[in-house]
Design a protein around this motif. Structure first.
Motif, mmCIF file in Angstrom:
data_model
loop_
_atom_site.group_PDB
_atom_site.id
_atom_site.type_symbol
_atom_site.label_atom_id
_atom_site.label_comp_id
_atom_site.label_asym_id
_atom_site.label_seq_id
_atom_site.Cartn_x
_atom_site.Cartn_y
_atom_site.Cartn_z
ATOM 1 N N UNK A 94 18.436 8.987 79.544
ATOM 2 C CA UNK A 94 18.405 9.289 78.125
ATOM 3 C C UNK A 94 17.001 9.179 77.541
ATOM 4 N N UNK A 95 16.255 8.177 77.958
ATOM 5 C CA UNK A 95 14.893 8.013 77.438
ATOM 6 C C UNK A 95 14.004 9.176 77.868
ATOM 7 N N UNK A 96 14.169 9.625 79.111
ATOM 8 C CA UNK A 96 13.359 10.737 79.612
ATOM 9 C C UNK A 96 13.722 12.034 78.899
ATOM 10 N N UNK A 97 15.008 12.229 78.616
ATOM 11 C CA UNK A 97 15.439 13.435 77.903
ATOM 12 C C UNK A 97 14.912 13.421 76.472
ATOM 13 N N UNK A 98 14.917 12.269 75.836
ATOM 14 C CA UNK A 98 14.371 12.164 74.490
ATOM 15 C C UNK A 98 12.877 12.483 74.478
ATOM 16 N N UNK A 99 12.144 11.980 75.477
ATOM 17 C CA UNK A 99 10.713 12.275 75.578
ATOM 18 C C UNK A 99 10.487 13.768 75.810
ATOM 19 N N UNK A 100 11.353 14.379 76.628
ATOM 20 C CA UNK A 100 11.258 15.810 76.876
ATOM 21 C C UNK A 100 11.484 16.594 75.590
ATOM 22 N N UNK A 101 12.484 16.199 74.801
ATOM 23 C CA UNK A 101 12.735 16.857 73.521
ATOM 24 C C UNK A 101 11.520 16.750 72.608
ATOM 25 N N UNK A 102 10.895 15.603 72.572
ATOM 26 C CA UNK A 102 9.717 15.412 71.727
ATOM 27 C C UNK A 102 8.555 16.274 72.194
ATOM 28 N N UNK A 103 8.371 16.402 73.510
ATOM 29 C CA UNK A 103 7.301 17.252 74.028
ATOM 30 C C UNK A 103 7.544 18.717 73.664
ATOM 31 N N UNK A 104 8.788 19.151 73.810
ATOM 32 C CA UNK A 104 9.113 20.525 73.434
ATOM 33 C C UNK A 104 8.846 20.767 71.952
ATOM 34 N N UNK A 105 9.258 19.824 71.120
ATOM 35 C CA UNK A 105 9.058 19.994 69.682
ATOM 36 C C UNK A 105 7.579 20.036 69.330
ATOM 37 N N UNK A 106 6.765 19.273 70.030
ATOM 38 C CA UNK A 106 5.322 19.326 69.782
ATOM 39 C C UNK A 106 4.795 20.738 70.030
ATOM 40 N N UNK A 107 5.179 21.333 71.151
ATOM 41 C CA UNK A 107 4.713 22.683 71.460
ATOM 42 C C UNK A 107 5.298 23.711 70.508
ATOM 43 N N UNK A 108 6.580 23.594 70.197
ATOM 44 C CA UNK A 108 7.250 24.610 69.392
ATOM 45 C C UNK A 108 6.863 24.548 67.920
ATOM 46 N N UNK A 109 6.304 23.426 67.477
ATOM 47 C CA UNK A 109 5.841 23.331 66.093
ATOM 48 C C UNK A 109 4.341 23.584 65.972
ATOM 49 N N UNK A 110 3.658 23.818 67.091
ATOM 50 C CA UNK A 110 2.215 24.093 67.052
ATOM 51 C C UNK A 110 1.935 25.509 67.553
ATOM 52 N N UNK A 111 1.899 25.700 68.862
ATOM 53 C CA UNK A 111 1.627 27.038 69.411
ATOM 54 C C UNK A 111 2.855 27.926 69.419
ATOM 55 N N UNK A 112 4.051 27.319 69.468
ATOM 56 C CA UNK A 112 5.274 28.103 69.621
ATOM 57 C C UNK A 112 5.562 28.504 71.046
ATOM 58 N N UNK A 113 4.653 28.164 71.974
ATOM 59 C CA UNK A 113 4.771 28.512 73.388
ATOM 60 C C UNK A 113 4.644 27.264 74.251
ATOM 61 N N UNK A 114 5.203 27.314 75.463
ATOM 62 C CA UNK A 114 5.001 26.268 76.461
ATOM 63 C C UNK A 114 5.284 26.842 77.841
ATOM 64 N N UNK A 115 4.711 26.215 78.851
ATOM 65 C CA UNK A 115 5.128 26.425 80.233
ATOM 66 C C UNK A 115 6.097 25.307 80.597
ATOM 67 N N UNK A 116 7.168 25.639 81.306
ATOM 68 C CA UNK A 116 8.075 24.630 81.836
ATOM 69 C C UNK A 116 8.013 24.662 83.357
#
Length: 405
Positions: free
Chosen positions: A112-134
């Protein structure tokens, strides 16, 4: 600071510091993603600068300052592009690489902690560049290549055969089928006056509607594409769940608005695109894919050759090259509106290759465009009234009219 080098697929250029001012002023180096300086026989400062393909000649004498050009992945102790245990890495100064292993396809033992961190990382990218590599998503390059190969068999058929599978474009819905070379002009979505795009494509959109069919000349086409459709769909659902978490929205209720993907009243589809080698003569201002934003919620992109460029806030474009065993993901217009602009739908394009050598190459990609169900009513998820509610079907239809009329 101690550095060491590890063989990898990414290309870096190490230069003497005196060239820095010239490059920062607009000179571009072919194929370089990052710039590093070389002093006294060791790597030092890392410059957080994207470098495109050649657009101008490098200054006289610059070749003497190039110390090394190799396919290296730089690791910097304590602050590298890639550190053990690091879940988010810088790729080109703008787009982040995110490790998706905590919620990859097939993962059942959820931390659960790792999934929460993953969600936060995604939100950082999606609220800035709008793009990410997975990376570590559970979808492999081998699976992607299988779709490339079966699609090539279709594209290599005579045009009169492919015409039997032409996409219906009369009802302003995303439909199953083939679109011929120059049959689409995405630049029109951004108000650009350009010739049609130099590409052909095939949309895979189950269940098939009246008049749609699978190409019988390539018997394995349906099974291969549907297997990949289902994989991409599963990955998209996991990403959407993490986005809902990041927006503070009830995930089950949010995902319920995507329940008809692959079943009926929903615009989601898989798209194979092939950009051919550039012919000797092209129309003025013609590109492979015009500057645009996507319609839906999120887009997954799998690519084999360079060409994708993503806009920054200052209007400049940065390259988003292919990286082995990754998928490029971006936010699209529907989700930007739905999130009351918290998430960013960013313009992107595919230009003609910049060098004679690369103009002779084909570029292939497979994209999964994720949409809410037709009847989903998009009310701002934060409870605001920044945008009036609209049905997802009506929103997509309005965008398609803009492109095809």
């Amino acid at each position: 600071m101690h550095y060491f080098l590890h063989s990898e697929r990414e290309l870096f250029v190490i230069i003497d510091p005196f060239l820095w001012s010239s490059i920062a002023s607009g000179y571009r180096l072919d194929g370089a993603d990052r710039i590093f300086s070389w002093r006294n026989g060791s790597l030092t400062d890392q410059y957080n600068v994207n470098v495109h393909f050649v657009t101008q000649t490098v200054p006289t004498g610059a070749h003497k300052a190039l110390v090394k050009t190799q396919k290296y992945h730089l690791l910097q102790k304590g602050k590298g592009l890639q550190n053990e245990g690091k879940t988010m890495e810088d790729v080109n100064g703008y787009i982040q690489m995110i490790d998706f292993s905590a919620y990859s396809l097939g993962t059942t033992d959820i931390d659960e902690a790792a999934v929460q961190a993953l969600s936060e990382n995604l939100m950082h990218s999606f609220t800035t560049s709008g793009f990410a590599y997975l990376k570590n998503t559970g979808i492999t390059d081998e699976q992607v290549t299988s779709v490339f190969d079966v699609a090539d068999k279709f594209y290599d058929l005579p045009v009169d055969v492919k015409q039997k599978y032409r996409r219906n474009e009369t009802d302003f819905h995303e439909r199953h089928g083939w679109v011929c070379m120059e049959g689409e002009n995405l630049g029109k979505l951004n108000g650009l006056q350009r010739p049609p795009d130099l590409k052909e494509l095939f949309n895979i959109k189950p269940p098939l509607s009246g008049g749609d069919s699978w190409p019988s000349e390539v018997p394995e086409f349906e099974e291969t594409c549907m297997d990949f459709f289902n994989q991409a769909h599963d990955l998209a659902k996991r990403v959407l769940e993490l986005i809902a978490r990041g927006l503070g929205t009830e995930a089950a209720e949010f995902l319920d608005m995507f329940k008809f993907i692959g079943k009926g009243r929903n615009s989601s589809h898989l798209r194979s695109i092939r950009y051919p080698p550039v012919p000797e003569t092209v129309k003025e201002n013609q590109v492979r894919c015009g500057e645009h934003t996507d319609f839906g919620c999120i887009t997954l992109l799998f690519q084999d050759n360079a060409g994708l460029e993503v806009a920054k806030g200052d209007g400049e474009f940065v390259a988003a090259p292919p990286i082995a065993d990754t998928v490029v993901i971006n936010i699209a217009d529907t989700l930007q509106r739905w999130s009351a602009d918290k998430l960013v739908s960013t313009k992107h394009r595919v230009m003609l290759p910049y060098t004679p050598e690369t103009r002779g190459t084909t570029r292939r990609c497979v994209t999964f465009f994720t949409h809410p169900d037709f009847d989903a009513v998009m009310k701002c998820l934060d409870g605001s009234d920044k945008y009036p509610p609209i049905r997802a079907e009506d929103y997509v239809a309005s965008r398609l009219r803009k492109m095809y009329l």
